[in-house]
Design a protein around this motif. Sequence first.
Motif, short mmCIF file in Angstrom:
data_model
loop_
_atom_site.label_atom_id
_atom_site.label_comp_id
_atom_site.label_asym_id
_atom_site.label_seq_id
_atom_site.Cartn_x
_atom_site.Cartn_y
_atom_site.Cartn_z
N VAL A 97 0.95 -9.66 -0.87
CA VAL A 97 1.72 -9.57 0.38
C VAL A 97 1.09 -8.52 1.29
O VAL A 97 0.89 -8.75 2.48
CB VAL A 97 3.20 -9.25 0.08
CG1 VAL A 97 3.93 -8.74 1.30
CG2 VAL A 97 3.90 -10.48 -0.49
N VAL A 98 0.77 -7.36 0.72
CA VAL A 98 0.17 -6.30 1.53
C VAL A 98 -1.22 -6.70 2.00
O VAL A 98 -1.57 -6.49 3.17
CB VAL A 98 0.14 -4.97 0.74
CG1 VAL A 98 -0.60 -3.90 1.53
CG2 VAL A 98 1.55 -4.51 0.41
N GLU A 99 -2.01 -7.27 1.12
CA GLU A 99 -3.36 -7.70 1.50
C GLU A 99 -3.32 -8.75 2.61
O GLU A 99 -4.23 -8.82 3.43
CB GLU A 99 -4.12 -8.22 0.28
CG GLU A 99 -4.42 -7.16 -0.76
CD GLU A 99 -5.21 -5.98 -0.22
OE1 GLU A 99 -6.19 -6.19 0.53
OE2 GLU A 99 -4.84 -4.84 -0.53
N ALA A 100 -2.26 -9.55 2.63
CA ALA A 100 -2.11 -10.57 3.68
C ALA A 100 -1.64 -9.96 5.00
O ALA A 100 -1.60 -10.64 6.01
CB ALA A 100 -1.13 -11.65 3.22
N GLY A 101 -1.27 -8.68 4.98
CA GLY A 101 -0.90 -8.00 6.21
C GLY A 101 0.57 -7.82 6.45
O GLY A 101 0.97 -7.36 7.52
N LYS A 109 0.00 1.50 -2.41
CA LYS A 109 0.30 0.90 -1.10
C LYS A 109 1.45 1.65 -0.41
O LYS A 109 2.53 1.11 -0.19
CB LYS A 109 0.68 -0.58 -1.27
CG LYS A 109 -0.39 -1.43 -1.93
CD LYS A 109 -1.63 -1.52 -1.08
CE LYS A 109 -2.68 -2.38 -1.75
NZ LYS A 109 -3.94 -2.35 -1.05
N PRO A 110 1.22 2.90 -0.01
CA PRO A 110 2.31 3.71 0.55
C PRO A 110 2.89 3.19 1.86
O PRO A 110 4.00 3.58 2.22
CB PRO A 110 1.67 5.09 0.73
CG PRO A 110 0.21 4.83 0.81
CD PRO A 110 -0.04 3.61 -0.05
N GLU A 160 4.15 -7.97 -14.19
CA GLU A 160 2.76 -8.12 -13.77
C GLU A 160 2.63 -9.16 -12.66
O GLU A 160 1.84 -8.97 -11.73
CB GLU A 160 1.87 -8.46 -14.96
CG GLU A 160 1.78 -7.34 -15.99
CD GLU A 160 1.36 -5.99 -15.41
OE1 GLU A 160 0.42 -5.97 -14.59
OE2 GLU A 160 1.99 -4.98 -15.75
N ILE A 161 3.39 -10.22 -12.74
CA ILE A 161 3.38 -11.22 -11.67
C ILE A 161 3.96 -10.61 -10.40
O ILE A 161 3.43 -10.80 -9.30
CB ILE A 161 4.15 -12.49 -12.09
CG1 ILE A 161 3.36 -13.21 -13.19
CG2 ILE A 161 4.41 -13.40 -10.89
CD1 ILE A 161 4.06 -14.40 -13.79
N ASP A 162 5.03 -9.84 -10.53
CA ASP A 162 5.62 -9.17 -9.37
C ASP A 162 4.62 -8.23 -8.71
O ASP A 162 4.53 -8.17 -7.49
CB ASP A 162 6.87 -8.39 -9.79
CG ASP A 162 8.04 -9.31 -10.11
OD1 ASP A 162 8.41 -10.12 -9.25
OD2 ASP A 162 8.58 -9.20 -11.23
N LYS A 163 3.87 -7.49 -9.51
CA LYS A 163 2.86 -6.58 -8.95
C LYS A 163 1.78 -7.35 -8.20
O LYS A 163 1.37 -6.95 -7.11
CB LYS A 163 2.22 -5.75 -10.07
CG LYS A 163 3.12 -4.68 -10.62
CD LYS A 163 2.40 -3.93 -11.74
CE LYS A 163 3.25 -2.83 -12.32
NZ LYS A 163 2.54 -2.10 -13.40
N GLU A 164 1.34 -8.46 -8.78
CA GLU A 164 0.31 -9.27 -8.11
C GLU A 164 0.82 -9.80 -6.78
O GLU A 164 0.09 -9.80 -5.78
CB GLU A 164 -0.11 -10.42 -9.01
CG GLU A 164 -0.93 -9.99 -10.22
CD GLU A 164 -1.27 -11.14 -11.14
OE1 GLU A 164 -1.24 -12.30 -10.70
OE2 GLU A 164 -1.56 -10.87 -12.32
#
Length: 81
Positions: free
Chosen positions: A35-39, A67-68, A26-30
């Motif tokens: 990371v993706v949300e940060a671009g 997040k493909p 769950e921490i890995d998923k967060e």
Amino acid sequence: MYERYEVVAKVIQVGLVPIFYHVDVEIDKEVCLAVVEAGSELLEFSNRGARAYKVFAELVKLRDSEKPNLILGAGTILDPA
């Protein structure tokens, strides 16, 4: 699956490769989502620990469903170039 040149181009564009591992999926998923949300659209999963394979499999499912565009690697940095 991305070709090597596509990954290198993304690394150059983003300017860094976040590397991460935690035993708790769950921490890995967060972290993956952050990371993706940060671009970044890049995450190298450090293949460590007894459960690393199972955790990585869950991250692949998350990537595929949510997040493909994420380039998700695991132990794929093979040489300095």
